[in-house]
Design a protein around this motif. Sequence first.
Motif, PDB file in Angstrom:
ATOM      1  N   LEU B 183       0.733  -1.153   0.064  1.00  0.00           N
ATOM      2  CA  LEU B 183       0.054   0.061   0.102  1.00  0.00           C
ATOM      3  C   LEU B 183       0.905   1.186  -0.006  1.00  0.00           C
ATOM      4  O   LEU B 183       1.780   1.307   0.961  1.00  0.00           O
ATOM      5  CB  LEU B 183      -0.893  -0.005   1.275  1.00  0.00           C
ATOM      6  N   ILE B 184       0.712   2.141  -1.042  1.00  0.00           N
ATOM      7  CA  ILE B 184       1.165   3.436  -0.839  1.00  0.00           C
ATOM      8  C   ILE B 184       0.185   4.505  -0.697  1.00  0.00           C
ATOM      9  O   ILE B 184      -0.777   4.542  -1.604  1.00  0.00           O
ATOM     10  CB  ILE B 184       1.975   3.746  -2.073  1.00  0.00           C
ATOM     11  N   SER B 185       0.143   5.199   0.256  1.00  0.00           N
ATOM     12  CA  SER B 185      -1.059   6.110   0.426  1.00  0.00           C
ATOM     13  C   SER B 185      -0.634   7.396   0.942  1.00  0.00           C
ATOM     14  O   SER B 185       0.494   7.843   1.504  1.00  0.00           O
ATOM     15  CB  SER B 185      -1.708   5.744   2.055  1.00  0.00           C
ATOM     16  N   CYS B 186      -1.297   8.644   0.261  1.00  0.00           N
ATOM     17  CA  CYS B 186      -0.819   9.997   0.490  1.00  0.00           C
ATOM     18  C   CYS B 186      -2.261  10.725   0.482  1.00  0.00           C
ATOM     19  O   CYS B 186      -3.139  10.418  -0.019  1.00  0.00           O
ATOM     20  CB  CYS B 186      -0.066  10.355  -0.735  1.00  0.00           C
ATOM     21  N   HIS B 187      -2.439  11.792   1.295  1.00  0.00           N
ATOM     22  CA  HIS B 187      -3.277  12.495   1.395  1.00  0.00           C
ATOM     23  C   HIS B 187      -3.239  13.472   0.364  1.00  0.00           C
ATOM     24  O   HIS B 187      -2.339  14.144   0.012  1.00  0.00           O
ATOM     25  CB  HIS B 187      -3.582  12.970   2.615  1.00  0.00           C
ATOM     26  N   ALA B 188      -4.483  13.833  -0.196  1.00  0.00           N
ATOM     27  CA  ALA B 188      -4.755  15.057  -1.319  1.00  0.00           C
ATOM     28  C   ALA B 188      -5.875  15.801  -1.036  1.00  0.00           C
ATOM     29  O   ALA B 188      -6.494  16.309  -1.740  1.00  0.00           O
ATOM     30  CB  ALA B 188      -5.035  14.132  -2.503  1.00  0.00           C
ATOM     31  N   CYS B 189      -5.780  16.373   0.305  1.00  0.00           N
ATOM     32  CA  CYS B 189      -6.945  17.293   0.827  1.00  0.00           C
ATOM     33  C   CYS B 189      -6.368  18.605   1.098  1.00  0.00           C
ATOM     34  O   CYS B 189      -7.253  19.487   1.275  1.00  0.00           O
ATOM     35  CB  CYS B 189      -7.716  16.588   1.764  1.00  0.00           C
ATOM     36  N   HIS B 190      -5.112  18.855   1.104  1.00  0.00           N
ATOM     37  CA  HIS B 190      -4.583  20.133   1.460  1.00  0.00           C
ATOM     38  C   HIS B 190      -4.745  21.042   0.239  1.00  0.00           C
ATOM     39  O   HIS B 190      -4.306  20.710  -0.851  1.00  0.00           O
ATOM     40  CB  HIS B 190      -3.185  20.046   2.121  1.00  0.00           C
ATOM     41  N   PRO B 191      -5.060  22.334   0.738  1.00  0.00           N
ATOM     42  CA  PRO B 191      -5.134  23.270  -0.485  1.00  0.00           C
ATOM     43  C   PRO B 191      -3.621  23.759  -0.949  1.00  0.00           C
ATOM     44  O   PRO B 191      -2.783  23.001  -0.908  1.00  0.00           O
ATOM     45  CB  PRO B 191      -5.801  24.550   0.119  1.00  0.00           C
ATOM     46  N   SER B 192      -3.403  25.079  -0.980  1.00  0.00           N
ATOM     47  CA  SER B 192      -2.035  25.492  -1.445  1.00  0.00           C
ATOM     48  C   SER B 192      -1.217  25.346  -0.521  1.00  0.00           C
ATOM     49  O   SER B 192      -0.535  26.258   0.194  1.00  0.00           O
ATOM     50  CB  SER B 192      -2.213  26.846  -1.905  1.00  0.00           C
ATOM     51  N   LEU B 193      -0.645  24.041   0.031  1.00  0.00           N
ATOM     52  CA  LEU B 193       0.324  23.719   0.577  1.00  0.00           C
ATOM     53  C   LEU B 193       1.487  22.793  -0.191  1.00  0.00           C
ATOM     54  O   LEU B 193       0.936  21.681  -0.757  1.00  0.00           O
ATOM     55  CB  LEU B 193      -0.088  23.078   1.951  1.00  0.00           C
ATOM     56  N   ALA B 194       2.573  23.066  -0.247  1.00  0.00           N
ATOM     57  CA  ALA B 194       3.473  22.439  -1.184  1.00  0.00           C
ATOM     58  C   ALA B 194       4.193  21.099  -0.852  1.00  0.00           C
ATOM     59  O   ALA B 194       3.897  19.966  -1.410  1.00  0.00           O
ATOM     60  CB  ALA B 194       4.336  23.275  -1.852  1.00  0.00           C
ATOM     61  N   ASN B 195       4.622  21.044   0.389  1.00  0.00           N
ATOM     62  CA  ASN B 195       5.380  20.063   0.893  1.00  0.00           C
ATOM     63  C   ASN B 195       4.433  19.054   1.439  1.00  0.00           C
ATOM     64  O   ASN B 195       4.418  17.828   1.371  1.00  0.00           O
ATOM     65  CB  ASN B 195       6.386  20.454   2.068  1.00  0.00           C
ATOM     66  N   ASP B 196       3.469  19.609   2.395  1.00  0.00           N
ATOM     67  CA  ASP B 196       2.244  18.848   2.840  1.00  0.00           C
ATOM     68  C   ASP B 196       1.006  19.250   2.194  1.00  0.00           C
ATOM     69  O   ASP B 196       0.316  20.042   2.456  1.00  0.00           O
ATOM     70  CB  ASP B 196       2.040  19.437   4.403  1.00  0.00           C
ATOM     71  N   ASN B 197       0.530  18.389   0.916  1.00  0.00           N
ATOM     72  CA  ASN B 197       1.312  17.408   0.548  1.00  0.00           C
ATOM     73  C   ASN B 197       1.282  16.947  -0.745  1.00  0.00           C
ATOM     74  O   ASN B 197       1.304  15.827  -1.304  1.00  0.00           O
ATOM     75  CB  ASN B 197       0.509  15.899   1.455  1.00  0.00           C
ATOM     76  N   LEU B 198       1.613  18.240  -1.744  1.00  0.00           N
ATOM     77  CA  LEU B 198       1.843  17.938  -3.235  1.00  0.00           C
ATOM     78  C   LEU B 198       2.974  16.726  -3.369  1.00  0.00           C
ATOM     79  O   LEU B 198       3.292  16.295  -4.235  1.00  0.00           O
ATOM     80  CB  LEU B 198       1.812  19.268  -3.621  1.00  0.00           C
ATOM     81  N   SER B 199       4.036  17.167  -2.520  1.00  0.00           N
ATOM     82  CA  SER B 199       5.157  16.568  -2.614  1.00  0.00           C
ATOM     83  C   SER B 199       4.822  14.760  -2.570  1.00  0.00           C
ATOM     84  O   SER B 199       5.334  14.211  -3.352  1.00  0.00           O
ATOM     85  CB  SER B 199       6.284  16.801  -1.371  1.00  0.00           C
TER      86      SER B 199
END
Lengths: 471, 471, 471
Positions: B183-199
């Motif tokens: 499983l590889i999981s990442c959250h995709a709910c933060h607005p304009s925040l780059a490291n947390d979690n577009l990275s």
Amino acid sequence: MRLEQELDGKDLASIGRELYRFAADLYPICRSITGNGIRQTLAMVTQRIPLQTFEVPSGTSVFDWTVPKEWNIRDAYIRIPGGKRVVDFQQSNLHVLNYSTPVHATIPLAELKSHLFSLPDHPDWIPYRTSYYQPNWGFCLSHHQLQALEDRDYEVCIDSTLEDGHLTYGECYLPGRSSDEVLISCHACHPSLANDNLSGLAVATFLAHLLSDRELRYSYRFLFIPGTIGAITWLSRNRESAERIRHGLVLTGIGDKGGFHYKKSRRGDTDIDRAAAHVLKHCGEASEVLDFSPYGYDERQYCSPGFNLAVGCLMRSVWGSFPEYHTSADNLDFIQPMQLARSLRVCAGIADVLENNQRYRNLSPYCEPQLGKRNLYRSTGGESIGTEISARLWVLNFSDGENSLLDIAEHSGLPFTTISNAAESLCQGGLLSAIADSGPSEAAPDSSSHREGSASCRTAQAAAKLVGPEN
Amino acid sequence: MRLEQELDGKDLASIGRELYRFAADLYPICRSITGNGIRQTLAMVTQRIPLQTFEVPSGTSVFDWTVPKEWNIRDAYIRIPGGKRVVDFQQSNLHVLNYSTPVHATIPLAELKSHLFSLPDHPDWIPYRTSYYQPNWGFCLSHHQLQALEDRDYEVCIDSTLEDGHLTYGECYLPGRSSDEVLISCHACHPSLANDNLSGLAVATFLAHLLSDRELRYSYRFLFIPGTIGAITWLSRNRESAERIRHGLVLTGIGDKGGFHYKKSRRGDTDIDRAAAHVLKHCGEASEVLDFSPYGYDERQYCSPGFNLAVGCLMRSVWGSFPEYHTSADNLDFIQPMQLARSLRVCAGIADVLENNQRYRNLSPYCEPQLGKRNLYRSTGGESIGTEISARLWVLNFSDGENSLLDIAEHSGLPFTTISNAAESLCQGGLLSAIADSGPSEAAPDSSSHREGSASCRTAQAAAKLVGPEN
Amino acid sequence: MRLEQELDGKDLASIGRELYRFAADLYPICRSITGNGIRQTLAMVTQRIPLQTFEVPSGTSVFDWTVPKEWNIRDAYIRIPGGKRVVDFQQSNLHVLNYSTPVHATIPLAELKSHLFSLPDHPDWIPYRTSYYQPNWGFCLSHHQLQALEDRDYEVCIDSTLEDGHLTYGECYLPGRSSDEVLISCHACHPSLANDNLSGLAVATFLAHLLSDRELRYSYRFLFIPGTIGAITWLSRNRESAERIRHGLVLTGIGDKGGFHYKKSRRGDTDIDRAAAHVLKHCGEASEVLDFSPYGYDERQYCSPGFNLAVGCLMRSVWGSFPEYHTSADNLDFIQPMQLARSLRVCAGIADVLENNQRYRNLSPYCEPQLGKRNLYRSTGGESIGTEISARLWVLNFSDGENSLLDIAEHSGLPFTTISNAAESLCQGGLLSAIADSGPSEAAPDSSSHREGSASCRTAQAAAKLVGPEN
């Protein structure tokens, strides 16, 4: 048996000089993994301890290997045709690539160079190189010698033979009460290299001498063998004996001025590992315990997964970690008499642990017994206690049937000898009894005549010093 | 499969620029745990990897929680009535308290202040704040903005909707030989925040791309979900899939300039924990392994005691440990292309370990086999050995049926790749055989067409370099 | 029960002054392992806590020992015949070798000297020396006194009796819900020595007082006994009680200005060992945990292999490690009120752990439960969480039926009290339930009337402070 105490009662410096002399006598011989060099070496060991020599024919299959042809050499040189020798085996047997096939030819420098080995970083030293399993010839020389060679033809001569013959090794077996064995192994195949491994050879010989004619708990087997192929050959021919090995040590490189290194067995927590670590911790010299790794000396074979024996390796400086390793600088100046003697003393201490490590039972386990009424305590309350009394308390408290004396020595931080003496005093005082030895197997009936003198209770001279009541 | 080696053969800087560009493209979107922002984000992921999108209705019960109403927003501002905007959602979507209920009113500053959030310690930054489960409205603004507000009435407007709708998430499933999953999981709910979690989102997308169209040992499932409620929703709807998860990683905050941090799974000694620790140790960057704790990202859910999955969390700087965390300063300047690329490389290395870690059996366990006659050793005796040969000795010695390649890599201190290459060479040489994989379950028959190419012995290009006899 | 919190609500300095006053009142008494000194001491303890006193006749066999004759003393001195006293028991009861047989004679200095004890390294201090089990007489004096003695005859007088009588000790038993016991033991046999052990005696008395008239989980047994022979006598007469001891502490030397030392039980990993280590770690003072060793105080007897009880020893400075030990310098200046009070607070904290440590089960183990809807979380998402919420997450995540609250406190690094409070809040919130206590045995039916008030869920005042939704 208390070998270490016995050595401490002697002149260690004089023992060191004798060890050194033996190494020096062996130094000039051109040894290899087969041939007359190792035979001559074993003959000199036989003058000191009872050694049985074995000859295994070339071509014998030993596991994945084959015993190679026997190599002997009379002479070797490089010279200006009709002129003087510029590289001369008579000056150092390291000059020839060990196991070189015979050659006699005149060739230009350019062609010769592919057969030459030198050490640019240490231009005065001759490297030690071998080619046991790939037929080749070559010369090892100092880098200064190499650089001085002019661009011309040279006469090269290696007057060697590589023919069907034998691989030779020696065994010294000292029977004990148990047929379980302690293995001491050293390689005897390197030519004029002092630390690697005349040091190991000398210390092993003297340790065998020290153990001779004693009543021993274990049987001891000393192997003087060519490296790698010798251990493989021995294991291949002695699988039953190998199963009896309970503890073992490879002795190598223990004459240099460095501190001790003990490389643990593959299992890593065996009695030999703990005994060696314990003795080194208390030996008064710097020491380090290393985890097992599969490269090194013949522990590689003893610790191969099929055998997985409890065999560690005792060294001073670790192979490859000092520049003199495998060069002509590993000569008689590189080893020191007192270092050899102290290495022997450590080996004796390890043997003492193996011989005396057992479990006892506190016969008075509810509260402390009253040591004072048995003259095993100090006289006036309120003062602190000394190491002897402390050791008695440790032995009493931990002799619950689970802990061996080595366990107790480790827990307490006290030397094994102190703990072992305390156990003796307490046995004398009727407070402790040895637990029947589930460790080593007893030997066959015919050798059981040794068994009368039980190791569990001996006269404790030390106890006589102590007087007085208790709190 | 050797993803790490494959990446090392490419231009990592160029991969980094591509990762960064993807993050930059996603940056302006106003995401939340539901709504069109996350839908738009998943649509952009779908352009790169095969993603299945799921919509879960508001009101759905998911364990102790309920899927909330869907939130969407068009505009928000504070302005002087009839005048200019002093806080403007169009300038930064962080300005609105995420999940604010709609409001349009004119109120005095004193009343407004209870709806304002700022950071006195970082007066230029806008904080990121949310109120998902408690209906509220508010604005986040820089402390300088707050201080500049005059004591007067303001018109506040949040043009949002909070209505029955859906929670949206995406899955990318890559089938392997086994139905057991990574499983590889990442959250995709933060607005304009780059490291947390577009990275994390970018690296996960690229990792899925890298793994696509390969023969895989494990099946891989990539989740792109809203934090907390998304993981809870997925676990609630996929309890059977969850049981197949053998290893897992939460990817987050892996674009900043800091060193790596790997937070272990609750179990703490699983293969993913060891694989991640091993790869980080050899990755060439500073790294630290942290024990599990129950606060953090979605590993909180995967590692809740009812599931207790082997899921860790890979980060660079740890959440909350840097001031930019959850502020407008976590912007596109805070992440770096090369850091994203190196994070992808570490993920690839971890996948390599999971894919290639298995146990082998030494077919010649009594003494060392003669590597020289198989061209697996050095040519001249007396010289030291290199890493390749050392790795072979480690693999041979420890391949007793108990140790996996990762065990051996850890014991030896050598990188997994080196150990894995050694195992290949030894398989080629007929000295080693893979032990039937008791690890991942085989997939159902219909997907077993992938099973032909056994992973146990592949051509070892590296072996070709080695020549020569042995001592 | 939360003793530590209760103490923190009081004036610790005032408690310290009361502890000190009690020690000061006890200081002048000439105690020994038998006799009226210890009787008088126990009588003063009885004024504060319900103490039962036991008298064991001289000659009674107690394991390997025998209860000695009873010793009492009225006076002792050395004087110039017909002149002034040069050493006077009336000035310090340390001047006489404790347990001296009676003597009245005039002897030359040379003969006298074999009966004198002094401390050349601390020439102003009188040593404390005893001779309980070897009939002897003697004087302890400062080295300056010794050096001032002229070479002449001296009249020596020790007006003591050593006759059949009794060994006296006291017990304070506080029954709890379970008949399983917590043992608190201190020796009460030293004469005018303040730290060793009036400090232990005072703290034990006050701890018993603090625990009195409470509903307790465990039963508590406080022993005030002569060192060594007292513990042996008690254990010999109370083997059944000894089997009920689940946790125990020897209290000694806890009034000096040094940091804490806790010496672990022989078993080394028992709950008392972990509880003591945990409380010391969070107590705000320097502290060190020491491994068990068989020398020390009465833990020597409780931890003898036949009993092997879970009894550790709590000290400040370790016996023998400070020069004042067993000298007249261990006087009332050597102990400090606040140090006594802080020692009591640590003991209270340890009792809190023993009383409240149990296992709980998370009733919502799949994913995190939604704490926000139960007012157990912070209000605004995006901000960091505080210690209280963190503790709740720890308790929820680790309450899988395996981990006790102490386990969780250790894992989390948070104080036991914080974890225990979190468990209460979660019980209140319906998220956690106590697991039936497999720890202490329940007491016999006749004492089970205490059992109604279950410890598993109490009102959590702390929880009321928390409001708000969750992310």
